[in-house]
Design a protein around this motif. Structure first.
Motif, short mmCIF file in Angstrom:
data_model
loop_
_atom_site.label_atom_id
_atom_site.label_comp_id
_atom_site.label_asym_id
_atom_site.label_seq_id
_atom_site.Cartn_x
_atom_site.Cartn_y
_atom_site.Cartn_z
N SER A 113 -9.04 -7.67 7.26
CA SER A 113 -7.79 -7.59 6.51
C SER A 113 -7.76 -6.32 5.67
CB SER A 113 -7.58 -8.82 5.62
OG SER A 113 -8.69 -9.10 4.82
N VAL A 114 -6.53 -5.90 5.34
CA VAL A 114 -6.33 -4.63 4.65
C VAL A 114 -5.15 -4.73 3.70
CG1 VAL A 114 -7.25 -3.19 6.52
CG2 VAL A 114 -4.81 -3.76 6.49
N MET A 115 -5.17 -3.86 2.69
CA MET A 115 -4.00 -3.61 1.84
C MET A 115 -3.44 -2.27 2.29
SD MET A 115 -2.21 -4.77 -0.87
CE MET A 115 -2.81 -5.28 -2.48
N ALA A 116 -2.24 -2.27 2.83
CA ALA A 116 -1.66 -1.05 3.41
C ALA A 116 -0.30 -0.79 2.80
CB ALA A 116 -1.55 -1.18 4.92
N GLY A 117 0.02 0.52 2.64
CA GLY A 117 1.31 0.84 2.07
C GLY A 117 1.58 2.32 1.99
N PRO A 118 2.61 2.69 1.22
CA PRO A 118 3.05 4.08 1.15
C PRO A 118 2.00 5.00 0.52
CG PRO A 118 4.72 2.59 0.27
CD PRO A 118 3.48 1.80 0.45
N GLY A 119 2.21 6.30 0.72
CA GLY A 119 1.31 7.30 0.18
C GLY A 119 1.64 7.66 -1.25
N SER A 120 1.18 8.85 -1.68
CA SER A 120 1.23 9.20 -3.09
C SER A 120 2.04 10.45 -3.37
CB SER A 120 -0.20 9.40 -3.61
OG SER A 120 -0.91 10.30 -2.78
N SER A 121 2.98 10.81 -2.50
CA SER A 121 3.83 11.97 -2.77
C SER A 121 4.86 11.68 -3.85
CB SER A 121 4.55 12.41 -1.49
OG SER A 121 3.65 13.05 -0.61
N ASN A 122 5.22 10.42 -4.01
CA ASN A 122 6.25 10.03 -4.96
C ASN A 122 5.66 9.46 -6.23
OD1 ASN A 122 7.86 10.71 -2.83
ND2 ASN A 122 8.89 8.74 -2.66
N VAL A 123 6.38 9.55 -7.33
CA VAL A 123 5.99 8.87 -8.57
C VAL A 123 5.95 7.37 -8.34
CG1 VAL A 123 6.59 8.46 -10.98
CG2 VAL A 123 6.94 10.72 -9.98
N VAL A 124 6.95 6.85 -7.65
CA VAL A 124 6.95 5.45 -7.21
C VAL A 124 7.18 5.47 -5.71
CG1 VAL A 124 7.98 3.17 -7.43
CG2 VAL A 124 7.93 4.71 -9.42
N GLY A 125 6.21 4.95 -4.96
CA GLY A 125 6.26 5.06 -3.51
C GLY A 125 6.82 3.85 -2.79
N GLY A 126 6.69 2.65 -3.40
CA GLY A 126 7.16 1.45 -2.74
C GLY A 126 6.10 0.36 -2.69
N GLN A 127 6.39 -0.67 -1.92
CA GLN A 127 5.62 -1.90 -1.94
C GLN A 127 4.55 -1.95 -0.86
OE1 GLN A 127 8.71 -4.82 -1.47
NE2 GLN A 127 9.37 -4.66 -3.61
N PHE A 128 3.31 -2.22 -1.27
CA PHE A 128 2.20 -2.46 -0.35
C PHE A 128 2.26 -3.88 0.20
CE2 PHE A 128 0.41 1.49 -1.31
CZ PHE A 128 -0.81 1.67 -0.69
N ALA A 129 1.55 -4.09 1.31
CA ALA A 129 1.41 -5.42 1.89
C ALA A 129 -0.06 -5.67 2.21
CB ALA A 129 2.23 -5.55 3.17
N ALA A 145 3.21 -10.17 0.85
CA ALA A 145 4.11 -9.02 0.80
C ALA A 145 5.35 -9.41 -0.01
CB ALA A 145 4.51 -8.57 2.21
N PRO A 146 5.67 -8.65 -1.05
CA PRO A 146 4.93 -7.48 -1.52
C PRO A 146 3.63 -7.89 -2.18
CG PRO A 146 6.68 -7.99 -3.07
CD PRO A 146 6.88 -8.91 -1.91
N ALA A 147 2.65 -7.01 -2.12
CA ALA A 147 1.35 -7.29 -2.73
C ALA A 147 1.05 -6.38 -3.91
CB ALA A 147 0.25 -7.14 -1.67
N ALA A 148 1.73 -5.25 -4.00
CA ALA A 148 1.56 -4.30 -5.11
C ALA A 148 2.67 -3.26 -5.03
CB ALA A 148 0.19 -3.62 -5.03
N MET A 149 2.90 -2.58 -6.17
CA MET A 149 3.87 -1.50 -6.23
C MET A 149 3.13 -0.18 -6.43
SD MET A 149 7.06 -0.49 -6.17
CE MET A 149 8.16 -1.86 -6.62
N LYS A 150 3.27 0.74 -5.46
CA LYS A 150 2.55 2.01 -5.52
C LYS A 150 3.21 2.98 -6.50
CE LYS A 150 -0.40 5.16 -4.14
NZ LYS A 150 -0.41 5.63 -2.73
N VAL A 151 2.39 3.51 -7.41
CA VAL A 151 2.81 4.60 -8.28
C VAL A 151 1.74 5.68 -8.21
CG1 VAL A 151 4.16 3.12 -9.82
CG2 VAL A 151 1.75 3.57 -10.34
N ALA A 152 2.11 6.92 -8.51
CA ALA A 152 1.15 8.02 -8.36
C ALA A 152 1.25 9.00 -9.52
CB ALA A 152 1.38 8.75 -7.04
#
Length: 388
Positions: A113-129, A145-152
């Motif tokens: 199993s994995v936690m997968a999601g958007p990258g880090s180009s954005n301040v807020v990238g979107g929702q991981f699953a 899903a959603p499992a986390a909210m990506k921020v960078a």
């Protein structure tokens, strides 16, 4: 039924059972121990795991599998919507391709199993699953899903938007944009709650609705942070808005281990095998997980695939074990710890009755380079067998 017998069973729940047995039925673990008391059905499939290590399936707590495929060009890359800095409404499940060959590579390494999601180009990238690595339909693979909210924070959003001559191009602007978005979402939440309490009509906002699981502490912020100042800024903002958060990469975490411990946030560390291609990763070192663990921080080790390849995740844990983390904590960092950190420890991460039968069987310690994966089992189904 599926019976794994006579193995060296690392439950990752505090027990080592040698020899031990694991009994599986309907995709779940129904018994673990030296002896099996349940009456076996006539068609029970038996795996003789004598002299083999039996462990919960390995977990990668941060990667981009299926979103950034191992192909050239834009066709296989859906990792970053790098046209605007704040995109909380993007969902990983809409971009993960289960036919990415990396999923099979993961299964061959015992990664279930994995936690997968958007990258880090954005301040807020979107929702991981959070999802299983076996399957052909994402909706059936998903655990959470959603499992986390990506921020960078740091160099990635600075460099991306500097090229477009738009904000943010400083760390101050990154922090300000995130605060502004969280403030808007908090105000939206208050207005929605007031309308509901007063039985009034409320028109939902598609973009701001994506923040509700974060503000309600159902899922954490997943903060891309390398440098100490970025780590501390992320902690500062999370505390301001009373949010849960994981510190992803946490490259300089060993420098401020006590501060991270005091914050109460988890550390998701890596990748440390990649080149030091940016200023903010100049202090990358496999000692970081050990230093943080000794300070009392719960740590997961990650691949950040495809930055470093997912199939070698156990070896990354081994290198951290060598640099002070130790063998047992190294195993925890790729099993039970990421399960806890990702909020799915009720289903995966350890061999306990009632949990999903996600199991990896190895010829020895998976953190050693000569060890082979003999079986990988997901939801009670054998999905990889060596030489088969």
């Amino acid at each position: 039924m599926l019976l794994i017998k006579n193995g060296i069973v690392y439950t990752m729940a505090g027990d080592l059972i040698d020899p031990g047995n694991v009994l599986i039925e309907n995709g779940k673990i129904i018994e673990v121990g030296k002896e099996i008391r349940t009456t076996l059905k006539p068609d029970t499939f038996v795996i003789d795991a004598s002299d083999l290590w039996v462990m919960p399936g390995i977990i990668d707590a941060h990667c981009h599998i299926g979103i950034t495929e191992e192909k050239d060009g834009i066709e296989g890359d859906d990792c970053n919507e790098a046209t605007t800095p704040v995109t909380p409404y993007l969902r990983a499940i809409d971009a993960i391709n289960p036919f990415d060959p990396a999923f099979h590579n993961a299964l061959q390494a015992g990664i279930t199993s994995v936690m997968a999601g958007p990258g880090s180009s954005n301040v807020v990238g979107g929702q991981f699953a959070f999802l299983k690595t076996h399957g052909r339909v994402v909706d059936k693979m998903v655990v959470l899903a959603p499992a986390a909210m990506k921020v960078a924070f740091g160099e990635n959003p600075k460099n991306n938007f500097k090229e477009s001559n738009m904000s943010p191009i400083t760390r101050m602007s990154i922090a300000a944009l995130l605060r502004q978005e969280l403030f808007r979402a908090s105000q939206y939440k208050l207005k929605k709650e007031k309308a509901i309490n007063n039985n009034e009509y409320f028109e939902e906002d598609f973009k701001l609705e994506s923040w509700m699981p974060v503000l309600n502490k159902q899922i954490p912020l997943k903060a891309h942070v390398h440098r100490t100042d970025d780590i501390l800024t992320a902690i500062r903002i999370a505390k301001e808005f009373d949010l849960d958060m994981t510190l992803d990469h946490c490259t300089e975490g060993h420098i401020i281990a006590d501060e991270i411990k005091q914050s109460g946030f988890y550390a998701i560390v890596g990748p440390d095998l990649s080149s030091r291609s940016k200023l903010e990763v100049q202090n990358a070192d496999f000692k970081t997980p050990g230093v943080l663990t000794k300070a009392g921080v719960k740590v997961a080790i990650i691949s950040d695939h495809p930055v470093t390849l997912i199939q070698y995740l156990p070896l990354y844990a081994g290198l951290a074990a060598k640099k002070g983390l130790g063998v047992i904590e190294g195993l925890k960092a790729i099993t039970i710890n990421p399960a806890i950190i990702c909020g799915v420890a009720d289903r995966v991460g350890s061999l306990e009755v009632g949990k999903d039968a996600d199991i990896a069987i190895f010829t020895g310690n998976p953190m050693e380079i000569s060890t082979e994966t003999v079986y990988t089992i997901v939801n009670g189904e054998i999905v990889f067998q060596v030489n088969s």
